[in-house]
Write a protein that holds these residues in place. Sequence first.
Motif, PDB file in Angstrom:
ATOM      1  N   ALA A   1       0.779  -1.238   0.000  1.00  0.00           N
ATOM      2  CA  ALA A   1       0.000   0.000   0.000  1.00  0.00           C
ATOM      3  C   ALA A   1       0.806   1.280   0.000  1.00  0.00           C
TER       4      ALA A   1
ATOM      5  N   LEU B   1      -5.894  -3.644  -2.452  1.00  0.00           N
ATOM      6  CA  LEU B   1      -4.706  -2.794  -2.552  1.00  0.00           C
ATOM      7  C   LEU B   1      -3.952  -2.999  -3.851  1.00  0.00           C
TER       8      LEU B   1
ATOM      9  N   ILE C   1      -7.770   0.813   5.195  1.00  0.00           N
ATOM     10  CA  ILE C   1      -6.708  -0.196   5.244  1.00  0.00           C
ATOM     11  C   ILE C   1      -6.493  -0.711   6.661  1.00  0.00           C
TER      12      ILE C   1
END
Length: 130
Positions: free
Chosen positions: A30, A64, A106
Motif C-alpha cells: 500500500a 490494494l 486499510i
Amino acid sequence: MADHLPTIERVESDGQPRDWVIELGTNDAARPPLNVNWASDFANEVTALKSQRCVVFVSVNPKLGPISVGINDAIATAVATHPNFHLIDWGDIEFRKPQWLLPDGIHPSKSGIAELARLEHRAVLNCQGE
C-alpha cells in the motif's frame, strides 16, 4: 516484511517452540515505494518459521492491488504446504463491517483491532488443540 525478518530470526534463535501471528504485508502493498521484493521476503519468513508449532498468517486487503493479491496467494500456498501454518482471511473479513476499518480503508479501527485480536487468539487456541 523484510524489516521484520531479523526480529523473527532473533526471537526464534533460542529454539523454543512458539505460537506466531504474522500480520505483515499491508505496507508492502500500500505504501510507496511498493515492495517489489515481497515474494522473496515472504519466502524468507516461511523458511524462518516453518519449524514452529503454530504460525497464523493474516491476509492482506486484496483491494490494494496486485502485490496484495500476490501476498495472499503466497500465504495460501504456504498454508496448504505446511500443516502448522494457518490463515485468518482478514483481507476479506474486514469488509463485512465498515466500522472495523479506519477512514483510510486499510488499517483496523479500535473495534477492528478487537475483532482481529479475538480471531487471532482463537486461531492460536485451535493450533494448541491439534
